[in-house]
Design a protein around this motif. Structure first.
Motif, mmCIF file in Angstrom:
data_model
loop_
_atom_site.group_PDB
_atom_site.id
_atom_site.type_symbol
_atom_site.label_atom_id
_atom_site.label_comp_id
_atom_site.label_asym_id
_atom_site.label_seq_id
_atom_site.Cartn_x
_atom_site.Cartn_y
_atom_site.Cartn_z
ATOM 1 N N ALA A 134 48.663 -6.402 -24.231
ATOM 2 C CA ALA A 134 47.898 -6.514 -22.982
ATOM 3 C C ALA A 134 48.414 -7.634 -22.062
ATOM 4 O O ALA A 134 48.449 -7.475 -20.842
ATOM 5 C CB ALA A 134 46.428 -6.738 -23.299
ATOM 6 N N ASP A 135 48.856 -8.740 -22.661
ATOM 7 C CA ASP A 135 49.276 -9.872 -21.815
ATOM 8 C C ASP A 135 50.625 -9.654 -21.141
ATOM 9 O O ASP A 135 51.100 -10.505 -20.396
ATOM 10 C CB ASP A 135 49.239 -11.190 -22.599
ATOM 11 N N ARG A 136 51.257 -8.498 -21.400
ATOM 12 C CA ARG A 136 52.480 -8.188 -20.641
ATOM 13 C C ARG A 136 52.173 -7.270 -19.460
ATOM 14 O O ARG A 136 53.039 -6.960 -18.671
ATOM 15 C CB ARG A 136 53.520 -7.522 -21.556
ATOM 16 N N TRP A 137 50.929 -6.834 -19.380
ATOM 17 C CA TRP A 137 50.506 -6.009 -18.232
ATOM 18 C C TRP A 137 49.865 -6.876 -17.167
ATOM 19 O O TRP A 137 50.001 -6.638 -15.970
ATOM 20 C CB TRP A 137 49.507 -4.944 -18.669
ATOM 21 N N ALA A 138 49.141 -7.889 -17.618
ATOM 22 C CA ALA A 138 48.450 -8.778 -16.680
ATOM 23 C C ALA A 138 48.432 -10.175 -17.262
ATOM 24 O O ALA A 138 48.428 -10.354 -18.488
ATOM 25 C CB ALA A 138 47.024 -8.294 -16.451
ATOM 26 N N TRP A 140 46.781 -14.174 -17.593
ATOM 27 C CA TRP A 140 45.436 -14.596 -18.016
ATOM 28 C C TRP A 140 44.433 -14.594 -16.859
ATOM 29 O O TRP A 140 43.237 -14.583 -17.062
ATOM 30 C CB TRP A 140 45.503 -15.965 -18.694
ATOM 31 N N ARG A 141 44.952 -14.583 -15.619
ATOM 32 C CA ARG A 141 44.045 -14.475 -14.475
ATOM 33 C C ARG A 141 43.738 -13.018 -14.121
ATOM 34 O O ARG A 141 43.005 -12.753 -13.182
ATOM 35 C CB ARG A 141 44.673 -15.124 -13.235
ATOM 36 N N GLY A 142 44.381 -12.101 -14.819
ATOM 37 C CA GLY A 142 44.183 -10.687 -14.532
ATOM 38 C C GLY A 142 45.119 -10.152 -13.453
ATOM 39 O O GLY A 142 45.007 -9.004 -13.048
ATOM 40 N N ARG A 143 46.063 -10.989 -13.027
ATOM 41 C CA ARG A 143 47.021 -10.513 -12.024
ATOM 42 C C ARG A 143 48.090 -9.673 -12.712
ATOM 43 O O ARG A 143 48.576 -10.047 -13.780
ATOM 44 C CB ARG A 143 47.696 -11.699 -11.322
ATOM 45 N N PRO A 144 48.457 -8.527 -12.105
ATOM 46 C CA PRO A 144 49.442 -7.651 -12.754
ATOM 47 C C PRO A 144 50.795 -8.347 -12.920
ATOM 48 O O PRO A 144 51.211 -9.127 -12.060
ATOM 49 C CB PRO A 144 49.553 -6.467 -11.793
ATOM 50 N N ARG A 145 51.449 -8.091 -14.020
ATOM 51 C CA ARG A 145 52.768 -8.645 -14.268
ATOM 52 C C ARG A 145 53.843 -7.640 -13.886
ATOM 53 O O ARG A 145 53.655 -6.432 -13.975
ATOM 54 C CB ARG A 145 52.921 -8.968 -15.751
ATOM 55 N N ALA A 146 54.991 -8.160 -13.497
ATOM 56 C CA ALA A 146 56.112 -7.320 -13.078
ATOM 57 C C ALA A 146 56.717 -6.590 -14.285
ATOM 58 O O ALA A 146 56.507 -6.978 -15.437
ATOM 59 C CB ALA A 146 57.164 -8.174 -12.400
ATOM 60 N N TRP A 147 57.488 -5.554 -13.984
ATOM 61 C CA TRP A 147 58.087 -4.703 -15.025
ATOM 62 C C TRP A 147 58.932 -5.475 -16.023
ATOM 63 O O TRP A 147 59.045 -5.086 -17.173
ATOM 64 C CB TRP A 147 58.919 -3.586 -14.368
ATOM 65 N N TRP A 148 59.541 -6.584 -15.616
ATOM 66 C CA TRP A 148 60.446 -7.277 -16.533
ATOM 67 C C TRP A 148 59.697 -7.917 -17.711
ATOM 68 O O TRP A 148 60.315 -8.367 -18.650
ATOM 69 C CB TRP A 148 61.321 -8.308 -15.804
#
Ligand code: ZN
Length: 156
Positions: A134-138, A140-148
């Motif tokens: 889950a932490d590679r999708w968003a 800790w603030r819930g902001r989406p993470r980039a594909w890398w």
């Protein structure tokens, strides 16, 4: 002549950051493979910014230069502290994206070109993570993470 709104005037003049840097900035030290005017623009806006970009790009390049075929990402040993967080190449790429957004257009475009090339190599040498946590999708603030962030990491 009719009075123009200050916003329109500002847009026409551009901000300090938007204008092409003056000729005297050209002999500033090179920044990775950015063309001289883009490198100058990176230096010009904020002291230390150009060096930071160069350092991050060199980390990205050395990750991609590692021998062997497939590259696995490595998590940072202590993700909380800014220096060690950069051990994780996905964090390095995040910081480049963040710096790129704040650059004047001439430098933003040039850095974008450099990053497109490096990202293509990164895509070729890393593998997609079939089931990223889950932490590679968003973050800790819930902001989406980039594909890398969703490439395969080494087992830890
Ligand atoms: Zn640390």
């Amino acid at each position: 002549m009719p009075r123009r709104r200050p916003g329109a005037l500002r847009a026409e003049r551009g901000t300090y950051e938007d204008r092409r840097p003056p000729a005297w900035t050209r002999p500033l030290p090179p920044v990775d493979r950015l063309p001289p005017d883009a490198a100058a623009a990176a230096h010009w806006g904020r002291p230390g910014r150009a060096a930071e970009i160069a350092e991050l790009l060199s980390r990205y390049r050395s990750f991609l230069r590692r021998p062997g075929g497939t590259l696995l990402l490595g998590p940072s040993p202590c993700p909380g502290c800014p220096g060690c967080a950069r051990e994780d190449i996905a964090v390095v790429r995040d910081e480049l994206a963040e710096l790129q957004r704040a650059l004047p257009p001439v430098a933003r475009t040039a850095l974008g070109r450099v990053l497109r090339d490096l990202d293509a190599r990164f895509l070729r040498r890393t593998l997609p993570d079939p089931a990223p946590p889950a932490d590679r999708w968003a973050d800790w603030r819930g902001r989406p993470r980039a594909w890398w962030h969703r490439r395969l990491y080494e087992d830890t």
